[in-house]
Design an enzyme around this catalytic site. Sequence first.
Site, PDB file in Angstrom:
ATOM      1  N   GLU A  90       9.549  14.246   2.880  1.00  0.00           N
ATOM      2  CA  GLU A  90       9.404  13.336   4.428  1.00  0.00           C
ATOM      3  C   GLU A  90      10.409  13.607   4.999  1.00  0.00           C
ATOM      4  O   GLU A  90      11.335  13.546   4.649  1.00  0.00           O
ATOM      5  CB  GLU A  90       9.603  11.722   3.913  1.00  0.00           C
ATOM      6  CG  GLU A  90       7.863  11.542   3.839  1.00  0.00           C
ATOM      7  CD  GLU A  90       7.619   9.823   3.932  1.00  0.00           C
ATOM      8  OE1 GLU A  90       8.398   9.263   4.118  1.00  0.00           O
ATOM      9  OE2 GLU A  90       6.556   9.654   3.969  1.00  0.00           O
ATOM     10  N   HIS A 120       5.898   7.809   9.433  1.00  0.00           N
ATOM     11  CA  HIS A 120       6.613   6.517   8.377  1.00  0.00           C
ATOM     12  C   HIS A 120       7.360   5.814   9.066  1.00  0.00           C
ATOM     13  O   HIS A 120       7.907   4.754   8.614  1.00  0.00           O
ATOM     14  CB  HIS A 120       7.560   7.107   7.667  1.00  0.00           C
ATOM     15  CG  HIS A 120       7.510   6.394   5.906  1.00  0.00           C
ATOM     16  ND1 HIS A 120       8.245   6.463   4.549  1.00  0.00           N
ATOM     17  CD2 HIS A 120       7.540   4.945   5.856  1.00  0.00           C
ATOM     18  CE1 HIS A 120       8.244   5.996   3.925  1.00  0.00           C
ATOM     19  NE2 HIS A 120       7.784   4.512   5.125  1.00  0.00           N
TER      20      HIS A 120
HETATM   21  P1  NAD Z   1       3.029  -5.957  -3.820  1.00  0.00           P
HETATM   22  O1  NAD Z   1       3.182  -6.091  -4.529  1.00  0.00           O
HETATM   23  O2  NAD Z   1       3.393  -7.098  -2.625  1.00  0.00           O
HETATM   24  O3  NAD Z   1       1.784  -5.478  -4.179  1.00  0.00           O
HETATM   25  C1  NAD Z   1       1.349  -4.595  -4.105  1.00  0.00           C
HETATM   26  C2  NAD Z   1       0.330  -4.605  -5.027  1.00  0.00           C
HETATM   27  O4  NAD Z   1       0.267  -3.286  -5.967  1.00  0.00           O
HETATM   28  C3  NAD Z   1       0.596  -5.504  -6.339  1.00  0.00           C
HETATM   29  O5  NAD Z   1      -0.195  -6.784  -6.497  1.00  0.00           O
HETATM   30  C4  NAD Z   1      -0.051  -4.958  -7.892  1.00  0.00           C
HETATM   31  O6  NAD Z   1      -0.614  -5.721  -8.625  1.00  0.00           O
HETATM   32  C5  NAD Z   1      -0.736  -3.578  -7.091  1.00  0.00           C
HETATM   33  N1  NAD Z   1      -0.500  -2.096  -7.990  1.00  0.00           N
HETATM   34  C6  NAD Z   1       0.277  -1.815  -8.845  1.00  0.00           C
HETATM   35  N2  NAD Z   1      -0.133  -0.957  -9.312  1.00  0.00           N
HETATM   36  C7  NAD Z   1      -1.872  -0.931  -8.923  1.00  0.00           C
HETATM   37  C8  NAD Z   1      -3.321   0.044  -9.141  1.00  0.00           C
HETATM   38  N3  NAD Z   1      -2.792   1.122  -9.951  1.00  0.00           N
HETATM   39  N4  NAD Z   1      -3.755  -0.191  -8.417  1.00  0.00           N
HETATM   40  C9  NAD Z   1      -4.279  -1.687  -7.809  1.00  0.00           C
HETATM   41  N5  NAD Z   1      -3.199  -2.074  -7.547  1.00  0.00           N
HETATM   42  C10 NAD Z   1      -1.967  -1.278  -7.967  1.00  0.00           C
HETATM   43  O7  NAD Z   1       3.726  -4.868  -2.358  1.00  0.00           O
HETATM   44  P2  NAD Z   1       3.153  -4.685  -0.903  1.00  0.00           P
HETATM   45  O8  NAD Z   1       4.543  -5.382  -0.045  1.00  0.00           O
HETATM   46  O9  NAD Z   1       2.180  -5.134  -0.239  1.00  0.00           O
HETATM   47  O10 NAD Z   1       3.338  -2.907  -0.632  1.00  0.00           O
HETATM   48  C11 NAD Z   1       2.804  -2.047  -0.730  1.00  0.00           C
HETATM   49  C12 NAD Z   1       3.841  -1.113  -1.023  1.00  0.00           C
HETATM   50  O11 NAD Z   1       3.454  -0.600   0.784  1.00  0.00           O
HETATM   51  C13 NAD Z   1       4.943  -0.923  -1.415  1.00  0.00           C
HETATM   52  O12 NAD Z   1       4.958  -0.228  -2.913  1.00  0.00           O
HETATM   53  C14 NAD Z   1       5.607   0.525   0.089  1.00  0.00           C
HETATM   54  O13 NAD Z   1       5.589   1.287  -1.170  1.00  0.00           O
HETATM   55  C15 NAD Z   1       3.950  -0.129   0.165  1.00  0.00           C
HETATM   56  N6  NAD Z   1       5.079   0.507   1.940  1.00  0.00           N
HETATM   57  C16 NAD Z   1       5.238   0.735   2.719  1.00  0.00           C
HETATM   58  C17 NAD Z   1       5.543   1.040   4.294  1.00  0.00           C
HETATM   59  C18 NAD Z   1       5.283   1.795   5.393  1.00  0.00           C
HETATM   60  O14 NAD Z   1       5.963   1.616   6.529  1.00  0.00           O
HETATM   61  N7  NAD Z   1       4.675   2.789   5.498  1.00  0.00           N
HETATM   62  C19 NAD Z   1       6.453  -0.189   3.916  1.00  0.00           C
HETATM   63  C20 NAD Z   1       6.399  -1.030   2.972  1.00  0.00           C
HETATM   64  C21 NAD Z   1       5.533  -1.294   2.514  1.00  0.00           C
END
Ligand code: NAD
Length: 338
Positions: free
Chosen positions: A279, A298
């Site tokens: 990115e 992003h």
């Molecule tokens: P979270 O920790 O609440 O949820 C993530 C879930 O993924 C967990 O429940 C975990 O058990 C699950 N997980 C882990 N490995 C897995 C797999 N192999 N298969 C299926 N599920 C799996 O996190 P969240 O707050 O929901 O955020 C999720 C992701 O979103 C973050 O890790 C981050 O990378 C991304 N994010 C992106 C932005 C953006 O601006 N685009 C902003 C915030 C978060």
Amino acid sequence: MSGKNQRNGSSNRPRVLYLSHAPDDIYDVVRRMAGDEVDLVLMDSNDDVARCAAIADCDAVIVASYRLTGQHLAAAKKLQLVHHQGVGWHDTTDWQTIRDRDIKLAITLSGSTISVAEHTLMLMLAACRHLSHADAELRKGKWLVNALRTRSREIMGRTVGIIGMGRIGSQVAERLLPFGTKGLYCDPNVTLDNATEKRLNITKTDFNTLIATSDIVTLHLPLMASTHNIISKDILDKMKPGSILINAARGGLVDEVALDAALRCGHLQSAGLDVFEGEPPSNDNPLLSNPVCILTPHIAAGTRDALEQKLAAVFANIKGFFDGQPLENEIDLHQHED
Ligand code: NAD
């Protein structure tokens, strides 16, 4: 302020570096949310030598999109706390070094979830209707009133597969409810209770079944060594013909070259991507010229609403920590091996 977590330097206030170099309007919000109980350090250029010099006498650092590296940490001799402005800490911090030095790591639960869930819904609808392409062509004088008709889809009645049923995945499921979709989800750590599954019209399944039977697959899991390229060429081949991939989690989850090929040969209908492996993506990234992709830089969590909520929570937690209160939303790094 006084408390068990010791501040360095002559000031009684913790010295806090905002690691990313950001525009002035963002710094205005950072300053407003910081108040006068911390000594705030802002970068006036995106220069890593200056960053290492700045972090040297800081007690805490706030990490947003710019990665906190081993080089920064080596310079940060007095650092006690790394506070992530969002939740995606796995790939934006050298967390193994943070763990080995017994520095605290906290994340920010408020702010990102609703913003990313709303953005995900927008990407789904836009991908179903080829929104970017229709908009771009109209501005060039092309009126695609019929050209997209047989390729555009509704989401009602379609099966949406959510990979990762955490904070964001579950809010995506809530927001899909009025659209009349059917849901599948997989998550090694989360199983919704029966009443919630019924209310959301969603069923837990395994990864391979979700991939093979979903019309729309949406990613909401962290990027870790074990999830890098979890959407590989092999998995893309197994997705339903004409299906859609949405990624507002992390770019490294998807093999971008294989995704581009799957879209160009018509196996997938379209994709909505907020995140990229590099990115910003390099100019030769084929997805940039792929007309069936909806691309955003992003910004899924990039609303003013989310920024203000996140920074208010970050500074409250930092101030509380240096006042001797328990740190909120701490990540226990000794529990993480990946
Ligand atoms: P979270 O920790 O609440 O949820 C993530 C879930 O993924 C967990 O429940 C975990 O058990 C699950 N997980 C882990 N490995 C897995 C797999 N192999 N298969 C299926 N599920 C799996 O996190 P969240 O707050 O929901 O955020 C999720 C992701 O979103 C973050 O890790 C981050 O990378 C991304 N994010 C992106 C932005 C953006 O601006 N685009 C902003 C915030 C978060």
